[in-house]
Design an enzyme around this catalytic site. Structure first.
Site, PDB file in Angstrom:
ATOM      1  CB  VAL A  66      -0.919   0.054   1.250  1.00  0.00           C
ATOM      2  CG1 VAL A  66      -1.870   1.245   1.182  1.00  0.00           C
ATOM      3  CG2 VAL A  66      -1.693  -1.243   1.430  1.00  0.00           C
ATOM      4  CG  ASP A  67       2.998   4.928  -1.708  1.00  0.00           C
ATOM      5  OD1 ASP A  67       3.768   4.953  -0.726  1.00  0.00           O
ATOM      6  OD2 ASP A  67       2.915   5.858  -2.528  1.00  0.00           O
ATOM      7  CB  THR A  68      -1.211   6.781   1.664  1.00  0.00           C
ATOM      8  OG1 THR A  68      -1.860   5.531   1.931  1.00  0.00           O
ATOM      9  CG2 THR A  68      -2.215   7.907   1.799  1.00  0.00           C
TER      10      THR A  68
END
Length: 186
Positions: A66-68
């Protein structure tokens, strides 16, 4: 239940999975993250790199990367390097709407890859220097995309959100469950 391997160092993502009762292990990937490009593409590419690094090590389970990112238009605001950068980021976001984008990548033991993204609109209150100084002095901005944590003191900065709260924290639950609905099946 599907055994999940979280490819992330984020304590917020761990907490969300624990809250859901999902069984998982953690492997922290060492990857070079993309920092430039369209925000959606950056989030998806970084999620893929994280999941791929852990899956490539033979984790044997379903790997989640996941990357935000936080953006105003094409301008991204990453994790501030220091207090001055945190102050500049919060000043730039003050009184404005920004978008929090999370890219998710799942890689199965068979190598099959699934990706998705979530976007949440966040509008900050008008922030005066005193409020920004109060928040920066808390240190909560460290290791946070956009320099704030909505689930903590950063809630004082926010006027409203449109979309998934957990996406702003770091893991969009509805998007994750659309990708892997069997995650919650006993």
């Amino acid at each position: 239940m599907t055994q999940l391997v979280l490819a992330s160092r984020s304590p917020q993502r761990r907490a969300i999975l624990e809250q859901l009762g999902v069984g998982f292990s953690v492997e922290v990937p060492e990857v070079e993250e993309v920092e430039h490009g369209p925000p959606l593409d950056v989030a998806l590419e970084n999620a893929y790199r994280k999941a791929g690094a852990v899956a490539g090590e033979g984790s044997g389970g379903l790997v989640l990367g996941v990357d935000t990112v936080v953006s105003v238009g094409a301008r991204m605001y990453g994790k501030p390097a220091d207090a001055d950068e945190a102050r500049a980021t919060l000043t730039a976001l003050a009184g404005r709407r920004h978008t929090v984008i999370s890219g998710l990548c799942l890689i199965g033991a068979d190598g099959r890859t699934r990706t998705a993204a979530a976007e949440t609109g966040v509008e900050f209150r008008t922030l005066d220097d005193g409020l920004i100084d109060w928040y920066v002095s808390s240190g909560e901005w460290r290791e946070r995309a956009g320099g704030y944590a909505i689930q903590g003191r950063g809630a004082a900065l926010v006027a409203r959100i449109e979309g998934d709260f957990h996406n702003v924290v770091g893991l969009p639950v509805p998007t994750l469950l659309e990708l892997v609905p069997e995650l919650l099946v006993a």
